[in-house]
Structures are given as structure tokens and as C-alpha cells.
Enzyme design. Sequence first.
Site, PDB file in Angstrom:
ATOM      1  CE  LYS A  90      -4.446  -1.521   1.669  1.00  0.00           C
ATOM      2  NZ  LYS A  90      -4.270  -2.959   1.974  1.00  0.00           N
ATOM      3  CD  GLU A 112     -10.763   4.934   1.385  1.00  0.00           C
ATOM      4  OE1 GLU A 112     -10.505   6.112   1.073  1.00  0.00           O
ATOM      5  OE2 GLU A 112     -10.206   3.942   0.873  1.00  0.00           O
ATOM      6  CB  SER A 378      -0.099  -8.192  -1.088  1.00  0.00           C
ATOM      7  OG  SER A 378      -0.881  -9.054  -0.277  1.00  0.00           O
TER       8      SER A 378
HETATM    9  C1  LIG Z   1      -5.102  -3.986   1.582  1.00  0.00           C
HETATM   10  C2  LIG Z   1      -4.380  -5.245   1.298  1.00  0.00           C
HETATM   11  C3  LIG Z   1      -4.736  -6.097   0.233  1.00  0.00           C
HETATM   12  C4  LIG Z   1      -5.933  -5.856  -0.645  1.00  0.00           C
HETATM   13  O1  LIG Z   1      -5.892  -4.709  -1.401  1.00  0.00           O
HETATM   14  P1  LIG Z   1      -5.694  -4.712  -2.983  1.00  0.00           P
HETATM   15  O2  LIG Z   1      -6.007  -3.326  -3.371  1.00  0.00           O
HETATM   16  O3  LIG Z   1      -6.630  -5.722  -3.559  1.00  0.00           O
HETATM   17  O4  LIG Z   1      -4.273  -5.082  -3.232  1.00  0.00           O
HETATM   18  C5  LIG Z   1      -3.974  -7.222  -0.014  1.00  0.00           C
HETATM   19  N1  LIG Z   1      -2.926  -7.540   0.769  1.00  0.00           N
HETATM   20  C6  LIG Z   1      -2.556  -6.765   1.806  1.00  0.00           C
HETATM   21  C7  LIG Z   1      -1.378  -7.176   2.622  1.00  0.00           C
HETATM   22  C8  LIG Z   1      -3.264  -5.587   2.113  1.00  0.00           C
HETATM   23  O5  LIG Z   1      -2.889  -4.838   3.150  1.00  0.00           O
END
Ligand SMILES: *Cc1c(COP(=O)(O)O)cnc(C)c1O
Length: 394
Positions: A90, A112, A378
Site C-alpha cells: 500500500k 478512508e 502483498s
Molecule cells: C489492503 C491489502 C490487500 C488488498 O488490497 P488490494 O487493493 O486488492 O491489493 C492485499 N494484501 C494486503 C497485505 C493488504 O494490506
Amino acid sequence: MSKYQVNQKGYYGNFGGAYVPEMLYPNVKELQDQYLTILDSEAFRSEFAKLLTDYVGRPSPLYHANRLSEKYEANIFLKREDLNHTGAHKINNTIGQILLAEKLGKKRIIAETGAGQHGVATATVCALKGLECVIYMGEIDIKRQAPNVARMKMMGAKVIAATSGSKTLKDATNEALRDWINNPVDTHYIIGSVVGPHPYPDLVARFQSVISAETKKQLQEKTGKSTPDIAMACVGGGSNAAGMFYHFLDEEDVRLIAVEAAGKGVHSGETAATTQLGREGVLHGSRSLLMQTDDGQVIEPYSISAGLDYPGIGPQHAWLFQSKRGEYVSVTDDEAMKAGLLLTKLEGIIPAIESAHALAYLEKLQMDGHPTIVICLSGRGDKDLDNYMNYFRF
Ligand SMILES: *Cc1c(COP(=O)(O)O)cnc(C)c1O
């Protein structure tokens, strides 16, 4: 221009656009008119690159997961977004947007947040730049996510409770939009995923595209070929997946697999499997697929992972799904939790439960030969320890 990217009018096929109240139109128009010029400027590009290197810690490694590869008889690489500052992908987006806000002359930032991950990433870059920061968060989420609320406050952000409706993410989003309408001149709204009115989906995808830009280079170095056979990522709104897919969209021999959260099962009534259940509609300013009742009420989503707990999907994903360029699949809470524990045991990496959804699909993936697979890891699982503890009774 790729047929999978946004067109001049702000659409991906039928999806996208900017469905906003008239009062919000000037803010959105300002962004539409300026974002590409700013993003292409040398001043922006060099500062963005520098912060990604020195502050976020990029490039993130592309790690060859040996024991996972052995288990699944494939050549598996993990793109380590979990090693970024603040623990997930993010921050790539919030760094980009704070620089954009500066160039637009904005002095105040709003956002948000649901579970608080995007709120923390936003508060972080506001501290970095000394800008005023207001985060809208559902009253219920504030209670559930105390550590993230504390992080935001430590960084100087003001956290305002959304007390209407279900007191969760969608209500916080409504409050943030209301704030933006009331403060059109000095305020920039940082949206956290590839959702919202045009140009946000494209803007956020561009900032996250660093994921596949680096992956291409790293794959070339490690395997002698810049493309994988398969690229996979989990999808909430879809920003880490959009970043992972970005530079492979026109490489039609690369399979793109997006994994949604099925929650307790696609047909259990407790799910966030948007492409399986969703129908076309408008949510948060763009036309996409969303889970809704026959009379168009948004259905409350459910997933064990807060980051995937969203009733819609970004318009580009709706288009990749409809055009069949991407394969959209889902895994349940149980499958994701198991996959999270498996990665921990095999590789010594505790993944975010969101990321564990992408890993879980390895169990079901039909593949030929011994493919090269890149999975976007992610985020890290530190934030999810309570969840892991309760689930496995550690
Ligand atoms: C917020 C988040 C997501 C989901 O958000 P996307 O916009 O779909 O990438 C996925 N993995 C993690 C670790 C997150 O914090």
C-alpha cells in the site's frame, strides 16, 4: 495503447468512468486534467524513485521459494512486498499520491480506511511530508483495530469515526467523500486501491506497477527470461494484483490469476467473491462488478482477511475478467489460513492473510510441465497474529 488499459474517456471496456455527484466534479476533473502531466514530469519521477528506494526499501526482492517449489513441482518466486516499510504494497501508492498532492498544491490529506492498513500508509506519508491528515474509519473498525488507530495517531493523523450505517468501510468512504465536497480547494483524497472515479484506478495502478516492472527485470536476471508462465495475486479492490499484472497485460502467453476471498464459501452468504457473484453496477464512483441484491443494494461482504473484505472490484479487473484476459478464482478462509501456515513452515515467512489467499490457489492450480510462477506476497502477517492464534489455537 493496450486494450487492457484505461481509454481516453476513463473506461476499461464497459467499466470505469467517473460517476460522482456534481459537487465533486471539479475535484475529479482537476485530477483527470493534471495527473498524467505530473506523473510524467522529471521532478515527480525522480522524487518518486528516490523515496521508493530510500524510504520504502525498494526494489523488493524476488525470492525463489525452494521448498514451496519442490512441493508444488513448479518454479515459484515470491515478490516480497511484505518487506516494504509499513509491511505491504500500500505504501507504493500513498507515496505516489502524496507527491501528486504536493505538486497540486494541496495542504490537507484525507483517506478512508477499513482495517486501518491504508490509514496507516496514508498517515505515514503525511508525517513524512508534514501535511495535515484526516482518516475516516468506521466506529466498529476503530474498536476492532486499536493498534492501527494508535499508529495513525502517533504519526499525527486525526482519526474520525463514521457512525452511520454499518459503521464500517463503506460508511467511512461516504464520510471521506463528504469531506472532499466541503473542502475542494486545499484537500487531496488518497484512495487506497484501484477503485473510485477515473483517474483513480489508473493512477493507483501506475503507482503499483513498480511491482511488475521490478519483477520483469529480476526474472530476466534469475531465469534468463523476463516473463513468467503464471503471475498470481490476491484481489480485494485489486491494487496489488493490478501492479503485478501491469507489465504483463500484453504478454498474452502469461497467465494472470487473480484470487478473491470466498470467505466461508462462494454460496454461503458470507463471502467476498465479487466476480463469481457480482453484477454490473456503480460503486464508489465507477462502473464495475459488485455484489448486490436484486434491487441494487450492496451486499455486506465477508472474509477472514480485512483487506479482501470489499463488495466490489476495480474496473480494470472487471474488464480483465469479462474479456477473459485474467482468470478470476477464489479460495475460502480455511484454505487461506492453511496456506499461510504452510508458507511459514516451509519458508520461514509469515504472510498477511490476504496474500495467503494467492498462495492457497497453488493447491488447485492446473498447470503444464514445470512452470515459472510469480506470486505477489502483498504483505506480512504480523498484523494478523491474533487471527492466526485464534484460528490454530497456538
Ligand atoms: C489492503 C491489502 C490487500 C488488498 O488490497 P488490494 O487493493 O486488492 O491489493 C492485499 N494484501 C494486503 C497485505 C493488504 O494490506
